[in-house]
Design a protein around this motif. Structure first.
Motif, PDB file in Angstrom:
ATOM      1  N   TYR A 188       0.859  -1.317  -0.073  1.00 26.79           N
ATOM      2  CA  TYR A 188       0.096   0.226  -0.105  1.00 26.79           C
ATOM      3  C   TYR A 188       1.051   1.373  -0.059  1.00 26.79           C
ATOM      4  O   TYR A 188       0.729   2.281  -0.667  1.00 26.79           O
ATOM      5  N   ALA A 189       1.939   1.433   0.790  1.00 28.70           N
ATOM      6  CA  ALA A 189       2.929   2.516   1.010  1.00 28.70           C
ATOM      7  C   ALA A 189       3.572   2.490  -0.253  1.00 28.70           C
ATOM      8  O   ALA A 189       3.745   3.907  -0.661  1.00 28.70           O
ATOM      9  N   ILE A 190       3.972   1.649  -0.893  1.00 25.84           N
ATOM     10  CA  ILE A 190       4.732   1.870  -2.195  1.00 25.84           C
ATOM     11  C   ILE A 190       3.611   2.120  -3.227  1.00 25.84           C
ATOM     12  O   ILE A 190       4.084   3.097  -4.103  1.00 25.84           O
ATOM     13  N   ALA A 191       2.384   1.897  -3.394  1.00 25.39           N
ATOM     14  CA  ALA A 191       1.259   2.180  -4.194  1.00 25.39           C
ATOM     15  C   ALA A 191       1.019   3.772  -4.058  1.00 25.39           C
ATOM     16  O   ALA A 191       0.935   4.272  -5.228  1.00 25.39           O
ATOM     17  N   PHE A 192       1.135   4.174  -2.824  1.00 21.29           N
ATOM     18  CA  PHE A 192       0.997   5.458  -2.642  1.00 21.29           C
ATOM     19  C   PHE A 192       2.083   6.463  -3.273  1.00 21.29           C
ATOM     20  O   PHE A 192       1.822   7.527  -3.623  1.00 21.29           O
ATOM     21  N   GLY A 193       3.223   5.930  -2.816  1.00 20.35           N
ATOM     22  CA  GLY A 193       4.585   6.715  -3.391  1.00 20.35           C
ATOM     23  C   GLY A 193       4.708   6.771  -4.733  1.00 20.35           C
ATOM     24  O   GLY A 193       5.138   7.847  -5.215  1.00 20.35           O
ATOM     25  N   MET A 194       4.031   5.790  -5.586  1.00 26.09           N
ATOM     26  CA  MET A 194       4.354   5.610  -6.783  1.00 26.09           C
ATOM     27  C   MET A 194       3.422   5.975  -7.921  1.00 26.09           C
ATOM     28  O   MET A 194       3.576   6.219  -8.873  1.00 26.09           O
ATOM     29  N   SER A 195       2.264   6.636  -7.247  1.00 22.75           N
ATOM     30  CA  SER A 195       1.040   7.214  -8.013  1.00 22.75           C
ATOM     31  C   SER A 195       0.739   6.464  -9.183  1.00 22.75           C
ATOM     32  O   SER A 195       0.616   7.237 -10.141  1.00 22.75           O
ATOM     33  N   GLY A 196       0.293   5.196  -9.345  1.00 21.72           N
ATOM     34  CA  GLY A 196       0.059   4.385 -10.308  1.00 21.72           C
ATOM     35  C   GLY A 196       0.816   3.928 -11.112  1.00 21.72           C
ATOM     36  O   GLY A 196       0.820   3.178 -12.306  1.00 21.72           O
ATOM     37  N   LYS A 197       2.220   4.041 -10.824  1.00 25.20           N
ATOM     38  CA  LYS A 197       3.198   3.170 -11.555  1.00 25.20           C
ATOM     39  C   LYS A 197       3.399   1.896 -10.979  1.00 25.20           C
ATOM     40  O   LYS A 197       3.646   1.834  -9.680  1.00 25.20           O
ATOM     41  N   VAL A 198       3.636   0.974 -11.603  1.00 28.21           N
ATOM     42  CA  VAL A 198       3.842  -0.420 -11.240  1.00 28.21           C
ATOM     43  C   VAL A 198       2.626  -1.076 -10.605  1.00 28.21           C
ATOM     44  O   VAL A 198       1.893  -2.084 -10.999  1.00 28.21           O
ATOM     45  N   LEU A 199       2.144  -0.374  -9.528  1.00 28.29           N
ATOM     46  CA  LEU A 199       0.969  -0.851  -8.658  1.00 28.29           C
ATOM     47  C   LEU A 199      -0.237   0.430  -9.047  1.00 28.29           C
ATOM     48  O   LEU A 199      -0.078   1.227  -9.519  1.00 28.29           O
ATOM     49  N   PRO A 200      -1.527  -0.374  -9.099  1.00 31.56           N
ATOM     50  CA  PRO A 200      -2.544   0.352  -9.119  1.00 31.56           C
ATOM     51  C   PRO A 200      -2.505   1.607  -8.081  1.00 31.56           C
ATOM     52  O   PRO A 200      -2.073   1.519  -6.747  1.00 31.56           O
ATOM     53  N   SER A 201      -3.242   2.768  -8.427  1.00 26.99           N
ATOM     54  CA  SER A 201      -3.030   3.921  -7.697  1.00 26.99           C
ATOM     55  C   SER A 201      -4.426   3.612  -6.426  1.00 26.99           C
ATOM     56  O   SER A 201      -5.279   2.840  -6.496  1.00 26.99           O
ATOM     57  N   LEU A 202      -4.054   4.337  -5.451  1.00 33.28           N
ATOM     58  CA  LEU A 202      -4.832   4.321  -4.269  1.00 33.28           C
ATOM     59  C   LEU A 202      -5.693   5.106  -4.261  1.00 33.28           C
ATOM     60  O   LEU A 202      -5.887   6.350  -4.683  1.00 33.28           O
ATOM     61  N   GLN A 203      -7.004   4.708  -3.590  1.00 30.19           N
ATOM     62  CA  GLN A 203      -8.111   5.732  -3.580  1.00 30.19           C
ATOM     63  C   GLN A 203      -8.077   6.428  -2.163  1.00 30.19           C
ATOM     64  O   GLN A 203      -8.072   6.047  -1.133  1.00 30.19           O
ATOM     65  N   GLY A 204      -8.021   7.847  -2.189  1.00 36.72           N
ATOM     66  CA  GLY A 204      -8.039   8.665  -1.136  1.00 36.72           C
ATOM     67  C   GLY A 204      -9.495   9.135  -0.834  1.00 36.72           C
ATOM     68  O   GLY A 204     -10.198   8.572  -1.283  1.00 36.72           O
ATOM     69  N   PRO A 205      -9.408   9.983  -0.089  1.00 35.39           N
ATOM     70  CA  PRO A 205     -10.816  10.538   0.528  1.00 35.39           C
ATOM     71  C   PRO A 205     -11.490  11.291  -0.293  1.00 35.39           C
ATOM     72  O   PRO A 205     -10.867  12.189  -1.033  1.00 35.39           O
TER      73      PRO A 205
END
Length: 225
Positions: A188-205
């Motif tokens: 999750y932390a990696i996904a947050f930091g990479m903003s959609g690269k490699v991993l899907p983006s995270l949903q924020g509030p």
């Protein structure tokens, strides 16, 4: 040490406990996995994101009640709709995934929640981390803490993560362990930091609930496929 599709895992899996009579520094947390880890060795412009598997806030109605107020609460149709027990983000996870998080106000997870809150505030003081969404985000932020929920990417508690994430996991970590869930938090932390690269983006509030989540917190999550 393993490498999986552009994600580099350092060290060996380990499970640690909070030491007696003191809080745990980031070095104490990370060095059982990687003895070379030290925050002072990380370059100032390096992005560091920590995913925490525990509530980092309490329901706003519960806080108001404790502070002497009388929140407008009636008997809810469902337990999850009780604003004294569950935050907006908890109800949102139930709406999106059908999974009900434990209540930081009513359940035993409150012990983990208060421990997590104490530690995140310690790391904020020691290393100038910001905890989203309690702290306003800025483009130059490079030390960030977010709340995450490993159960959202597993069908059942002791199973592996969903297929779309399995390729990113280290091969030396067994599902059903605390170390495996820690890897989920890291993903999750990696996904947050990479903003959609490699991993899907995270949903924020959602922006229309900004003040509420700023008081209660938010679980960052992958949108379900």
């Amino acid at each position: 040490m393993g490498e999986t599709n552009q994600i580099h895992w350092r060290g060996q899996p380990a499970e640690v406990s909070i030491p007696d009579n003191k809080l745990m520094s980031l070095e104490q947390l990370a060095q059982p996995v990687d003895p070379s880890f030290n925050m002072s060795n990380i370059e100032e412009d390096t992005l560091v994101v920590i995913g925490v598997d525990a509530p980092l806030g309490f329901p706003s109605a519960f806080i108001k009640l404790l502070n002497g107020g009388r929140p407008a609460v009636m008997k809810p149709a469902k337990e999850i709709d009780n604003p004294l027990a569950y935050r907006f983000t908890d109800r949102e996870m139930y709406r999106v995934f059908g999974k009900k998080a434990l209540s930081a106000a009513y359940d035993r997870i409150g012990n983990n929640a208060t421990a997590a809150m104490l530690h995140t505030r310690l790391w904020q003081e020691e290393h100038e981390f910001k905890t989203y969404p309690f702290d306003d985000p800025w483009a130059e932020d490079n030390k960030i803490i977010i709340e995450v929920y490993p159960a959202l990417v597993k069908e059942k508690r002791f199973e592996e993560v969903h297929n779309y994430l399995r390729e990113f996991f280290p091969s030396n970590t067994a599902s059903g362990t605390d170390a495996y869930d820690a890897c989920i938090c890291a993903i999750y932390a990696i996904a947050f930091g990479m903003s959609g690269k490699v991993l899907p983006s995270l949903q924020g509030p959602p922006t229309d609930r900004k003040e509420e989540v700023k008081e209660e917190g938010w679980i960052y999550y992958f949108k379900p496929n």
